[in-house]
Design an enzyme around this catalytic site. Structure first.
Site, short mmCIF file in Angstrom:
data_model
loop_
_atom_site.label_atom_id
_atom_site.label_comp_id
_atom_site.label_asym_id
_atom_site.label_seq_id
_atom_site.Cartn_x
_atom_site.Cartn_y
_atom_site.Cartn_z
N HIS B 56 49.57 30.84 47.56
CA HIS B 56 48.51 29.96 48.06
C HIS B 56 48.64 28.61 47.35
CE1 HIS B 56 45.39 33.09 49.70
NE2 HIS B 56 46.56 33.18 50.30
N GLU B 58 46.65 26.76 45.69
CA GLU B 58 46.11 26.67 44.32
C GLU B 58 47.06 27.27 43.30
OE1 GLU B 58 44.70 27.96 47.07
OE2 GLU B 58 42.53 28.22 46.78
N CYS B 89 42.79 33.42 43.96
CA CYS B 89 42.87 32.07 43.40
C CYS B 89 41.71 31.80 42.44
CB CYS B 89 42.92 31.04 44.52
SG CYS B 89 44.45 31.17 45.49
#
Lengths: 152, 152
Positions: B56, B58, B89
């Site tokens: 992801h 992040e 995350c």
């Protein structure tokens, strides 16, 4: 106390990886990913060595397995880890579509499976693995207790 | 509707990264890490490209920042991301000791900050960043809606 059955080989390997992490000065947690009984990825805590806040054993093992299998989903794969996963790792397990999660010691402070947010029971959770805890628990928790006792 | 102030530069960059992810066929989410107002790490969703269930925006941005700064903790750093972080995350943000989290669109289905498990409100949570939502929300959510509409 010995368990009433031999430890499954993947958890034996995860415990050896946890010991290796300890020797490297990392929190002793190890993990392996299996598919059809074969190891397709393994990992140990590498936060300090890799300067990586995400490098928990489970994340390292799942990233390795996904790279090897060439798929960002590990559908049909199992994850074996010596400690109950934290929220970060539980979220990653769900994203990866891990079929079965086997873990060793419970983590009252940081666990997210049977403690705290119990992420797989959240209505939002899109994929829940089957969960089996307490496998190799004694050895896994002894490694962790000795590690933290030596640093106090 | 335009916001009543110019978008902060780090969120502008995160939105550009989200657009780049979309062009690569990935869910359009972008993120940057700043320290003292300077970008020290950036990322966009790379799950499919990298065969990585954890990639992801992040996570990619925080791993990049930690590698660059040579520390697995990003103490004093801020994270800017176009979408409300998921449990994975949010857990990583806490592990990384991010000081302030700025995000764009809310995520009713997958968010873990103001929805679902609300991870930073859990008693177990060891580090909670300051949280500011809704920054660049309109542009961030339009990117996501258009992406998913085009794939239906």
């Amino acid at each position: 106390m010995s368990p009433p059955f031999p430890l499954p080989a993947p958890m034996r390997r995860a415990l050896d990886l946890a010991s290796a992490a300890e020797c490297a000065g990392e929190v002793p947690v190890g993990a392996v990913v299996t598919r059809d009984g074969q190891i397709v990825g393994e990992g140990e805590n590498r936060n300090r060595r890799d300067c990586d806040p995400t490098a928990h054993a489970e994340i390292v093992a799942m990233r390795a397995a996904a790279a090897r299998l060439g798929d960002f989903r590990l559908t049909g794969c199992d994850l074996w880890v010596t400690l109950e996963p934290c929220p970060m790792c539980a979220g990653a397990i769900s994203h990866a579509r891990i079929a079965r999660l086997f873990y060793g010691a419970s983590d009252a402070k940081g666990g997210a499976i049977e403690q705290g947010p119990r992420l797989f029971t959240q209505p939002q959770c899109l994929h829940r693995p089957e969960v089996y805890g307490g496998i190799g628990e004694t050895e896994a928790s002894t490694l962790l207790k000795d590690f933290f006792a030596a640093r106090r």
